[in-house]
Design an enzyme around this catalytic site. Structure first.
Site, PDB file in Angstrom:
ATOM      1  N   SER A 199      -5.702   3.378   4.729  1.00 28.61           N
ATOM      2  CA  SER A 199      -5.318   2.440   3.468  1.00 28.61           C
ATOM      3  C   SER A 199      -6.453   1.692   2.648  1.00 28.61           C
ATOM      4  O   SER A 199      -6.348   0.802   2.511  1.00 28.61           O
ATOM      5  CB  SER A 199      -4.217   1.452   4.054  1.00 28.61           C
ATOM      6  OG  SER A 199      -3.415   1.137   3.034  1.00 28.61           O
ATOM      7  N   SER A 254       0.847  -1.149  -0.201  1.00 29.34           N
ATOM      8  CA  SER A 254       0.027  -0.097  -0.080  1.00 29.34           C
ATOM      9  C   SER A 254       0.841   1.292  -0.152  1.00 29.34           C
ATOM     10  O   SER A 254       0.478   2.247  -0.056  1.00 29.34           O
ATOM     11  CB  SER A 254      -1.066   0.215   0.978  1.00 29.34           C
ATOM     12  OG  SER A 254      -1.955  -0.767   0.924  1.00 29.34           O
ATOM     13  N   LYS A 298       0.095   4.054  -2.744  1.00 30.77           N
ATOM     14  CA  LYS A 298      -0.839   4.946  -2.390  1.00 30.77           C
ATOM     15  C   LYS A 298      -0.305   6.257  -2.536  1.00 30.77           C
ATOM     16  O   LYS A 298      -1.082   7.288  -2.461  1.00 30.77           O
ATOM     17  CB  LYS A 298      -1.783   4.431  -1.327  1.00 30.77           C
ATOM     18  CG  LYS A 298      -2.514   3.399  -1.785  1.00 30.77           C
ATOM     19  CD  LYS A 298      -3.333   2.978  -0.583  1.00 30.77           C
ATOM     20  CE  LYS A 298      -3.855   1.191  -0.749  1.00 30.77           C
ATOM     21  NZ  LYS A 298      -4.608   0.372   0.343  1.00 30.77           N
TER      22      LYS A 298
END
Length: 415
Positions: A136, A81, A84
């Site tokens: 997230s 993640s 991102k």
């Protein structure tokens, strides 16, 4: 009745097995129930980075992008993640944050860590960004990708275009959330560079420095909390992003500033959340304890001016009456940089210059070089350039020079 009960129990067990074995539902800290005592981890006054668990790590100075410490920092790895960071950057640069997004079925069915968006929910781009970076939300990532580019695939093209723009040659993106794919990867160093770029945007910096936030979905508020365990716990930390998938293991990108030293720490591939936290703290504390920010601009200018006083008269310009050119320092890439404290006293400037120049010479022509060195390595280099344009003498110049300097002789001959 017993058969029906047995079928129900069997279905429940099958569902549980699917939940706990599907590699695509794990993201960030869904499986992490470790309670990290950050304060106990920072008590060590002599942080040791020889026992780092993470497969790859790097710490860079934000001002110069110089690597302070690193291991396998150029090795391609899955990034989970932390992807991102790129997703948020593209959205902030290309979308109106006040726009309202209606959630698609694809978004609502996205697995992994989630904000909890349902089909046809309505939420602003801004709140999707907070859901993306704080808790997230993979569902937020897909919603933002579809809003910005029409599809996940089209958004991935934007991600890769941005990577090229930022010279991230060892990075490639397939999704906006970072769930495992062999074609989705970066390096610790390039992830640090991307983060440094992203943090230059005030909106991004504000979002990743937020511990708690209330998003509004369909007009109703929902409180969310940042998954970054170091934010609000470790002195100077002001972001950035956690990450976890089965393929990437535990990842953490941390920005931290104390006094005049501003760094980004990236750890990839730690075995547990505890290890990623300990590794990050060790690396951050090690750098602040062992590095000192020096003023390169002052060092270079002082050395250059001393050298110039002694050597400027030795520079000649052929085919021009401007025998002493105006020179200055140029192209110093950064004004300050952290140096290992043990090397500060060994800093020297090596200056080289062409003493025999030939006109014509254009303004900003490079005629020399300055290298800033320590006993260990070259810290940086910059140029010595000519400040003014120097023309080549013409026939008229020579005649004027002749008459100006030999006027008395000519007059006596004529008289």
């Amino acid at each position: 009745m017993k058969k029906l009960l047995l079928k129900v129990i069997t279905c429940i067990l099958v569902c549980l097995m699917i939940i706990y074995t599907n590699t695509y539902i794990y993201a960030d800290d869904l499986l992490e129930d470790e309670i990290i005592d950050v304060n106990s981890e920072i008590q060590d006054n002599t942080p040791n980075i020889s026992d780092i668990n993470s497969r790859a790590y790097v710490v860079i100075d934000r001002n110069s992008n110089q690597v302070l410490v690193g291991k396998n920092e150029n090795q391609k790895r899955k990034m989970a993640s932390t992807t991102k960071i790129m997703t948020a950057t593209i959205i902030i640069e290309n979308c109106n944050l006040s726009d309202v997004v209606e959630i698609s079925k694809k978004t609502a069915n996205t697995g992994g860590s989630r904000l909890g968006l349902k089909y046809q929910d309505k939420i602003s781009v801004k709140d999707l960004l907070y859901g993306l970076m704080l808790c997230s939300g993979n569902d937020c990532a897909v919603a933002l990708a579809e809003h910005c580019a029409g599809s996940v695939e089209a958004f991935a093209e934007k991600m890769n275009k941005k990577a090229i723009e930022l010279n991230l040659s060892n990075s490639h993106f397939v999704t906006p959330h970072g769930l495992d794919s062999d074609e989705h990867y970066t390096t610790a160093y390039e992830l640090a560079l991307l983060t440094n770029y992203a943090l230059q945007n005030k909106t991004f910096a504000q979002i990743v420095n937020t511990t708690n936030y209330t998003v509004t979905i369909n007009g109703y508020g929902k409180s969310i909390h940042n998954t970054n365990e170091l934010l609000g716990s470790l002195d100077g930390v002001y972001g950035v992003k956690t990450g976890f998938t089965n393929g990437a293991n535990r990842c953490l990108v941390t920005s931290c500033k104390r006094n005049n030293m501003d760094i980004i720490c990236v750890v990839l591939g730690a075995d547990t959340k505890n290890f990623r936290t300990k590794d990050s703290i060790k690396l951050i504390e090690y750098c602040f304890k062992n590095f000192e920010v020096i003023n390169l601009e002052e060092i270079v200018n002082t050395s250059f001016n001393e050298w110039k006083t002694e050597n400027i008269k030795n520079i000649s310009v052929e085919k021009s009456f401007d025998s002493i050119p105006e020179i200055e320092v140029a192209n110093l890439k950064f004004s300050t940089v952290p140096i290992e404290k043990s090397l500060v006293d060994s800093i020297t400037c090596k200056i080289s210059c062409d003493f025999n120049l030939i006109a014509p010479i254009s303004k900003d022509t490079v005629i020399g070089n300055i290298e800033v060195r320590t006993d260990k390595n070259i810290v940086t280099s910059c140029d010595i350039v000519v400040k003014n344009e120097i023309s080549k003498n013409s026939v008229l110049n020579y005649l004027n020079y002749f008459f100006e300097n030999y006027q008395d002789i000519i007059m006596n001959l004529l008289g």
